[in-house]
Structure formats: structure tokens, C-alpha cells
Design a protein around this motif. Structure first.
Motif, PDB file in Angstrom:
ATOM      1  N   LYS A 102       3.969   2.182   4.133  1.00 12.02           N
ATOM      2  CA  LYS A 102       2.773   1.255   4.598  1.00 12.02           C
ATOM      3  C   LYS A 102       3.411  -0.048   5.012  1.00 12.02           C
ATOM      4  O   LYS A 102       4.251  -0.737   4.199  1.00 12.02           O
ATOM      5  N   LYS A 103       2.880  -0.545   6.119  1.00 18.93           N
ATOM      6  CA  LYS A 103       3.331  -2.211   6.573  1.00 18.93           C
ATOM      7  C   LYS A 103       2.572  -3.181   5.870  1.00 18.93           C
ATOM      8  O   LYS A 103       2.780  -4.144   5.629  1.00 18.93           O
ATOM      9  N   GLN A 104       1.260  -2.841   5.444  1.00 14.03           N
ATOM     10  CA  GLN A 104       0.397  -3.732   4.597  1.00 14.03           C
ATOM     11  C   GLN A 104      -0.615  -2.693   3.936  1.00 14.03           C
ATOM     12  O   GLN A 104      -1.047  -1.529   4.258  1.00 14.03           O
ATOM     13  N   VAL A 105      -1.242  -3.336   3.201  1.00 14.93           N
ATOM     14  CA  VAL A 105      -2.226  -2.347   1.910  1.00 14.93           C
ATOM     15  C   VAL A 105      -3.401  -3.210   1.995  1.00 14.93           C
ATOM     16  O   VAL A 105      -3.694  -4.562   1.838  1.00 14.93           O
ATOM     17  N   ASP A 106      -4.492  -2.512   1.815  1.00 12.35           N
ATOM     18  CA  ASP A 106      -6.062  -2.926   1.541  1.00 12.35           C
ATOM     19  C   ASP A 106      -6.343  -2.986  -0.082  1.00 12.35           C
ATOM     20  O   ASP A 106      -5.451  -2.420  -0.567  1.00 12.35           O
ATOM     21  N   SER A 107      -7.345  -3.267  -0.294  1.00  9.44           N
ATOM     22  CA  SER A 107      -7.633  -3.332  -1.809  1.00  9.44           C
ATOM     23  C   SER A 107      -7.648  -1.786  -2.434  1.00  9.44           C
ATOM     24  O   SER A 107      -7.298  -1.772  -3.504  1.00  9.44           O
ATOM     25  N   SER A 108      -8.089  -0.863  -1.649  1.00  9.36           N
ATOM     26  CA  SER A 108      -7.948   0.114  -2.290  1.00  9.36           C
ATOM     27  C   SER A 108      -6.727   0.838  -2.612  1.00  9.36           C
ATOM     28  O   SER A 108      -6.174   1.428  -3.484  1.00  9.36           O
ATOM     29  N   GLU A 109      -5.772   0.631  -1.456  1.00 14.99           N
ATOM     30  CA  GLU A 109      -4.573   1.009  -1.440  1.00 14.99           C
ATOM     31  C   GLU A 109      -3.834   0.414  -2.702  1.00 14.99           C
ATOM     32  O   GLU A 109      -2.953   1.103  -3.232  1.00 14.99           O
ATOM     33  N   LEU A 110      -4.051  -0.796  -2.701  1.00 12.36           N
ATOM     34  CA  LEU A 110      -3.298  -1.728  -3.970  1.00 12.36           C
ATOM     35  C   LEU A 110      -3.823  -1.150  -5.128  1.00 12.36           C
ATOM     36  O   LEU A 110      -2.967  -1.142  -6.111  1.00 12.36           O
ATOM     37  N   GLY A 111      -5.158  -0.821  -5.505  1.00 13.67           N
ATOM     38  CA  GLY A 111      -5.650  -0.284  -6.557  1.00 13.67           C
ATOM     39  C   GLY A 111      -4.879   0.754  -6.910  1.00 13.67           C
ATOM     40  O   GLY A 111      -4.417   1.377  -8.022  1.00 13.67           O
ATOM     41  N   SER A 112      -4.915   1.746  -5.955  1.00 13.50           N
ATOM     42  CA  SER A 112      -4.068   3.089  -6.066  1.00 13.50           C
ATOM     43  C   SER A 112      -2.515   2.793  -6.517  1.00 13.50           C
ATOM     44  O   SER A 112      -2.012   3.679  -7.395  1.00 13.50           O
ATOM     45  N   SER A 147     -12.967  -0.539  -8.724  1.00 10.90           N
ATOM     46  CA  SER A 147     -13.419  -1.629  -8.036  1.00 10.90           C
ATOM     47  C   SER A 147     -14.127  -1.463  -6.786  1.00 10.90           C
ATOM     48  O   SER A 147     -13.349  -0.747  -6.125  1.00 10.90           O
ATOM     49  N   ASP A 148     -15.138  -2.143  -6.398  1.00 11.04           N
ATOM     50  CA  ASP A 148     -15.495  -2.070  -4.918  1.00 11.04           C
ATOM     51  C   ASP A 148     -15.536  -3.188  -4.100  1.00 11.04           C
ATOM     52  O   ASP A 148     -15.861  -3.556  -3.237  1.00 11.04           O
ATOM     53  N   LYS A 149     -14.348  -4.022  -4.748  1.00 10.51           N
ATOM     54  CA  LYS A 149     -13.984  -5.393  -3.896  1.00 10.51           C
ATOM     55  C   LYS A 149     -13.321  -5.018  -2.823  1.00 10.51           C
ATOM     56  O   LYS A 149     -12.405  -4.215  -3.193  1.00 10.51           O
ATOM     57  N   LYS A 150     -13.452  -5.649  -1.453  1.00  7.19           N
ATOM     58  CA  LYS A 150     -12.828  -5.557  -0.577  1.00  7.19           C
ATOM     59  C   LYS A 150     -11.694  -6.738  -0.350  1.00  7.19           C
ATOM     60  O   LYS A 150     -10.528  -6.481   0.117  1.00  7.19           O
ATOM     61  N   ASP A 151     -11.898  -7.922  -0.807  1.00  6.67           N
ATOM     62  CA  ASP A 151     -11.127  -8.860  -0.966  1.00  6.67           C
ATOM     63  C   ASP A 151      -9.971  -8.765  -1.916  1.00  6.67           C
ATOM     64  O   ASP A 151     -10.543  -8.676  -3.260  1.00  6.67           O
ATOM     65  N   ILE A 152      -8.943  -8.729  -1.703  1.00  5.08           N
ATOM     66  CA  ILE A 152      -7.778  -8.411  -2.606  1.00  5.08           C
ATOM     67  C   ILE A 152      -7.775  -9.661  -3.777  1.00  5.08           C
ATOM     68  O   ILE A 152      -7.401  -9.256  -4.877  1.00  5.08           O
ATOM     69  N   THR A 153      -8.162 -10.836  -3.413  1.00  5.21           N
ATOM     70  CA  THR A 153      -8.174 -12.016  -4.373  1.00  5.21           C
ATOM     71  C   THR A 153      -9.133 -11.626  -5.532  1.00  5.21           C
ATOM     72  O   THR A 153      -8.941 -11.650  -6.540  1.00  5.21           O
ATOM     73  N   GLU A 154     -10.275 -11.173  -5.132  1.00  4.85           N
ATOM     74  CA  GLU A 154     -11.502 -10.650  -5.883  1.00  4.85           C
ATOM     75  C   GLU A 154     -10.899  -9.627  -6.643  1.00  4.85           C
ATOM     76  O   GLU A 154     -11.498  -9.486  -7.993  1.00  4.85           O
ATOM     77  N   LEU A 155     -10.204  -8.615  -6.333  1.00  2.00           N
ATOM     78  CA  LEU A 155      -9.846  -7.422  -6.650  1.00  2.00           C
ATOM     79  C   LEU A 155      -8.922  -7.726  -7.758  1.00  2.00           C
ATOM     80  O   LEU A 155      -9.081  -7.389  -9.170  1.00  2.00           O
ATOM     81  N   LEU A 156      -8.066  -8.857  -7.781  1.00  2.00           N
ATOM     82  CA  LEU A 156      -7.099  -9.212  -9.052  1.00  2.00           C
ATOM     83  C   LEU A 156      -7.615 -10.030  -9.732  1.00  2.00           C
ATOM     84  O   LEU A 156      -7.347  -9.834 -11.029  1.00  2.00           O
ATOM     85  N   GLU A 157      -8.843 -10.794  -9.476  1.00  2.00           N
ATOM     86  CA  GLU A 157      -9.511 -11.489 -10.468  1.00  2.00           C
ATOM     87  C   GLU A 157     -10.004 -10.443 -11.392  1.00  2.00           C
ATOM     88  O   GLU A 157     -10.209 -10.752 -12.796  1.00  2.00           O
ATOM     89  N   GLU A 158     -10.735  -9.485 -10.981  1.00  2.00           N
ATOM     90  CA  GLU A 158     -11.508  -8.738 -11.555  1.00  2.00           C
ATOM     91  C   GLU A 158     -10.408  -7.576 -12.715  1.00  2.00           C
ATOM     92  O   GLU A 158     -10.868  -7.521 -13.818  1.00  2.00           O
ATOM     93  N   VAL A 159      -9.356  -7.462 -11.789  1.00  2.00           N
ATOM     94  CA  VAL A 159      -8.406  -6.700 -12.540  1.00  2.00           C
ATOM     95  C   VAL A 159      -7.620  -7.493 -13.843  1.00  2.00           C
ATOM     96  O   VAL A 159      -7.650  -7.098 -15.170  1.00  2.00           O
ATOM     97  N   CYS A 160      -7.422  -8.843 -13.699  1.00  2.00           N
ATOM     98  CA  CYS A 160      -6.957  -9.806 -14.811  1.00  2.00           C
ATOM     99  C   CYS A 160      -8.033  -9.886 -15.691  1.00  2.00           C
ATOM    100  O   CYS A 160      -7.645 -10.038 -16.859  1.00  2.00           O
TER     101      CYS A 160
END
Length: 550
Positions: A102-112, A147-160
Motif C-alpha cells: 500500500k502507498k497509503q492506508v485509511d483508518s480501517s487498514e491501519l486498524g487491521s 472503531s468506526d472512526k474515519k479520521d486516523i487521529t480520532e482512531l488513535l486517540e480511541e486506541v490510546c
């Protein structure tokens, strides 16, 4: 503005900030060590592992997240230090696998990818334990995937946030954490990494630079002794083929005329190593016990002068060249040894016993996978043994062995005395499997004790411990607490000895006065008159005494 996708450059900034944040807080992570001893190094290991990984991508430029992930995983793999560092390297390996292609990833791909990091981490551990760094990476992966977050910043906040909630529960998962009133150190280190990655996105950080860290040192053949300090000039070693059941009198006779003595009996073979000024006298005593073989006598003063002459002649030779003994050999050896050690005196003992490379480390500075692998690659031998001599180095040693295309066997020695016993059980006349069996059997006969000091107030197994107290450990468990290091050392020796005990070996460290040690040994000799007592100046830091009973 948030991030719906992250590319290689953004991911680079995330891990650089994570590395810097962990470097700043590594001492705090170290302080979470369950036991209040001065060798808590989880934070240091994780920080140096991550820093090595980031150095691998320092000049990456505008690359895909796939390329950055692969380079990061490679750097973590080679720089992995200690068990926590090896597990961290596997987490990044899993993440790299999750973002492959992948050249870049979205929130779902980063979660995986985070979930894949957890899967790789669990696979790396033979018996996974919950309440550790493994639990935290699993929590991070699970929360990211759900997570259902699309914004990766919000995703990582939730993960932390979720990872911290789980980390706070680790004392309920591991009784030893609850007793020490701390959360898991490795889990805390991983949380700091995740928080650093999140903050890089939240604050739009760019063009970050790494903080510095120290490296483990590799010690070449003992060259640090001045000739005037070589009290006994001949390194003498040999085998005695004997059926004599008792060798205590022989040990006592040798003890009078040398030092660095090791006399070990295994069935009908006695292995002898001693530094003496009269090797002929030693051999004349030995031949009375049986037939001699593998006699080897080296003039250490001559060797020292030779080393100095070589250095004077090769003024432009680097320290690295001084280490290159293995691959430059014209003749391929059948066996070679690499040993992890700490303290000038103990390093010297391993070199005297025939170790080809000594990697200084173990406590507070675990050598990396790459440190061990570099030594493996420099040795020209059919079979290479690695002695980790520390439970926190075994995983890195195994990882190095797997990366090499040479035949490398890691003997899972967890202490310095186990390492010394393992190499004395080695017999160059035996085949590989026989030697592995002999060494692994030998280390089971060694009981190890340590005397150190408490770095903080705590309570362990009902023992009230105050900062500065002297601690006596047996096989890693605190058994004695006192104010006098000699008293505590004597107490753990009492606890370690039994009816079948024959040999007590004591290695005293930097914090000990030689005269006081000699007085202590005399008292032990009177108390244990039926046992052989050997004493060495190990010059190790942190531990007043390392003791073994066999």
C-alpha cells in the motif's frame, strides 16, 4: 484538519515522535520493574529498539507506507534488545505485513495492521502471558478494528484511551504486578509509543529528529590487562580421564599455586583450567589421577606483548578490526563460542575458557539482535554456541541465530554462573548433539544467587523493603533483606547449599573491598570445610556478589 489517510512520510513522523517520547520516559518505564533492583531495563530496551528502527528509515524520503513499514520492521528486528524489544520488533513486523503493498492506508487498514502486529507478537512468545505488553497490543488492535472512526487521529486517540484502560487493569491479571503496585513496564512502553504516534498527528508534527542512545560494547580478547598485572603467567588447561570419585584434595592443592581456577568433574572426565606460574607442577599432580589429554599451555605475558606490538605497528587499525578474528582465520574451527557477560573480571574468565567473542551487556544494557548477529558472522566455525547468560537476552540470541545462515545453537543460560558451567561441560571431542546435551544438563545443576541493593521502597512476598536495603536473590527471587552485604550473601549461601553441594563460586563486584572479601571467604571456608570455595574479582557493576552453588 484530520487525516483520512496516512502515507509513508506521515507514518515516519509518527514513529519518530513515538521514539522521542519513549526516550524521554524510558527511565520512568524502567522504574516499573517488578523487583526493586537496579537492573530494570525495559524502557531502555524498548527505546533503543525503536530508535534503531527509526534510524533505518532516516533517509527514506517520499516513500510509500509499505516501503517505510518494511524498513522500520527490519531496523526493529536487528536492533531488538531484551524480551520487550524482541516483542516490539515483532509488533512492527506484523504492522509491516498489514500495510504491505500500500502507498497509503485509511483508518480501517491501519486498524487491521495493528491487529496483525498483535498476532505476530503472540506468535513470537512460546507461552504468552496476559497482563504484559502482549495484552496491550492486543487491546490496541481490537479497539482499532472495532472503531468506526474515519479520521486516523480520532482512531488513535480511541486506541490510546482503551489501551490505557487495559494497562491499568494489568495488576489484576498478574499477581506479581499487584504485589509491587505497578502496571506492566512493557505495556507502559507500548502505550507511550502509541501516544507518541497519536500526538504526531494531533499536533501535525514534521521534520523531527531522534534523541541519542548508547550502544552495547563488544569486547575482544582480553587486552585490557597490563603485563605487570598478570600475576600468574601461564594459562593451563587439560582433561584428566579418571575414575577417582573425590577431587577436593586436588582442587585444594591447585588453589595454592594459581587463580582463575575451574576444576569440574563429569562422569570419568575432569576438566581443569588454571592460571599458574608452574604448569609442570600442575600436570605432575594431575597425572596421578589419570591419563591426560587436550593439554594446552599459553604464555599470557607473551600474548600480551604480542598484542601490544601489533597495535603499535597497526596504528591506523580501528577497534572494529581488532574484533575480527573469526572470518580471517585460515582454518575453519569445528566449534566457537559467543558469550554475553558483564564486568571486566567475568569477561576475562569467559575469554580464558575459550570464548571467541564476549559481548558486554546483560544487566541494564541488553545486547541487540544485530550485536549478536555481527559476532556470529565474524566467526569461521562449523558450529557456533551462544551463551546469553541472562533470561532477557535469550530471545534476541534466538532471533540472531534464526537470521544467520550458519549453524548456531543458543544454550539457554540465564545467569553468568550457568554460562561458565556450560562452557566447562563442553568437550571438543564430542559431536554437536552430545555437547548440547552435556551443556544443557550441566546448567541444571547450578544454583545462582545475587546480592544487590533496593532502588525504591516496596513490599515483595511479605518482605518490607526500603530504598538502599541489601537484597539477596536466589534464581531471581528476593529471599533475604538486610543492611550488610556480607551477611546477606552468607544467608543466601546457607539457603542454597545442601547435602549434595560440592562447590561454591563467588564473583565480587565493584562495590566490594578486597580485604573484606578475603576475610569473608576465610569465614566461609571454616563454615563449609567439606566444600571447595572459589572466589573471583568479577568487577561487575550493580551486584556486590554473584554466587553459584553446584
Amino acid at each position: 484538519m484530520g487525516y483520512l489517510n496516512i502515507d509513508g512520510q506521515i507514518f515516519y513522523n509518527m514513529v519518530v515522535n513515538a521514539s522521542n517520547k519513549l526516550e524521554e520516559q524510558k527511565n520512568f518505564v524502567n522504574s516499573l520493574n517488578v523487583f526493586p533492583v537496579p537492573d530494570g531495563d525495559t524502557g531502555t530496551n524498548m527505546s533503543m529498539t525503536l530508535r534503531n528502527a527509526v534510524l533505518e528509515i532516516a533517509d527514506a524520503g517520499e516513500k510509500s507506507i509499505d516501503a517505510i513499514g518494511k524498513q522500520l520492521a527490519k531496523g526493529a528486528l536487528m536492533g531488538a534488545r531484551g524480551n520487550s524489544g524482541v516483542i516490539l520488533s515483532q509488533i512492527f513486523r506484523g504492522i509491516a505485513n498489514g500495510i504491505e503493498g500500500k502507498k497509503q492506508v485509511d483508518s480501517s487498514e491501519l486498524g487491521s495492521a495493528l491487529e496483525e502486529g498483535a498476532r505476530f507478537a503472540y506468535k513470537a512468545v512460546m507461552r504468552p502471558t496476559e497482563g504484559t505488553i502482549l495484552t496491550i497490543i492486543k487491546a490496541a488492535g481490537e479497539s482499532a478494528v472495532k472503531s468506526d472512526k474515519k479520521d486516523i487521529t480520532e482512531l488513535l486517540e480511541e486506541v490510546c484511551d482503551y489501551s490505557k484502560t487495559v494497562l491499568d487493569k494489568t495488576p489484576d491479571m498478574l499477581p506479581v504486578l499487584k504485589k509491587a503496585k505497578v502496571v506492566d513496564a512493557g505495556g507502559m512502553g507500548l502505550l507511550i509509543i502509541l501516544q507518541g504516534m497519536y500526538e504526531a498527528l494531533k499536533d501535525h508534527m514534521e521534520k523531527l529528529h531522534l534523541k541519542e542512545a548508547d550502544n552495547a560494547k563488544i569486547q575482544p580478547a582480553a587486552k585490557n590487562l597490563g603485563e605487570q598485572n598478570i600475576k600468574y603467567g601461564y594459562c593451563t588447561e587439560f582433561l584428566i580421564h579418571s575414575q577417582v570419585p573425590d577431587i577436593e584434595n586436588f582442587r585444594k592443592e591447585l588453589k595454592k599455586i594459581g587463580d582463575s581456577m575451574v576444576v569440574v568433574k563429569d562422569e570419568d572426565i575432569i576438566k581443569v583450567h588454571i592460571h599458574t606460574n608452574d604448569p609442570g607442577w600442575v600436570l605432575s599432580k594431575a597425572v596421578k589421577l589419570g591419563e591426560l589429554s587436550k593439554i594446552k599451555i599459553d604464555n599470557m605475558r607473551e600474548q600480551h606483548r604480542h598484542i601490544l606490538n601489533i597495535d603499535d605497528f597497526k596504528e591506523d587499525s580501528s577497534e572494529e578490526k581488532a574484533h575480527e578474528s573469526g572470518e580471517n582465520q585460515t582454518e575453519r574451527k569445528k566449534y566457537a563460542f559467543i558469550s554475553v557477560s558483564i564486568g571486566e573480571g567475568i569477561n576475562g574468565i569467559f575469554k580464558d575458557l575459550g570464548v571467541d567473542y564476549v559481548i558486554e551487556g546483560g544487566q541494564t544494557m541488553n545486547p541487540s539482535t544485530e550485536d549478536i548477529l555481527n559476532c556470529i558472522e565474524k566467526i569461521n566455525a562449523e558450529n557456533i554456541f551462544v551463551l546469553p547468560n541472562n533470561k532477557n537476552v535469550i530471545m534476541a540470541a534466538n532471533q540472531a541465530a534464526e537470521l544467520s545462515d550458519k549453524l548456531v545453537k543458543v544454550i539457554s543460560t540465564k545467569t553468568i554462573p550457568q554460562g561458565i558451567t556450560a562452557i566447562t561441560a563442553f568437550n571438543s571431542d564430542m559431536d554437536l548433539d552430545e555437547n548440547i546435551s552435556a551443556m544443557e544438563k550441566a546448567i541444571t545443576t547450578v544454583a545462582t544467587g545475587q546480592v544487590t541493593y533496593a532502588v525504591r521502597d516496596t513490599e515483595v512476598d511479605g518482605k518490607d523493603i526500603r530504598q538502599g536495603d541489601i537484597l539477596g536473590l536466589i534464581e531471581g527471587s528476593i529471599k533475604q533483606v538486610g543492611k550488610d552485604k556480607f551477611q546477606v550473601c552468607g544467608d543466601i549461601i546457607d539457603e542454597m547449599t545442601g547435602g549434595n553441594s560440592e562447590l561454591i563460586s563467588i564473583y565480587y563486584g565493584d562495590g566490594c573491598n578486597e580485604e573484606e572479601v578475603n576475610d569473608f571467604i576465610k569465614k566461609l571456608e571454616k563454615k563449609y570445610e567439606d566444600m571447595d570455595i572459589q572466589c573471583y574479582n568479577g568487577k561487575q557493576p550493580l551486584y556486590y556478589f554473584i554466587v553459584s552453588v553446584e
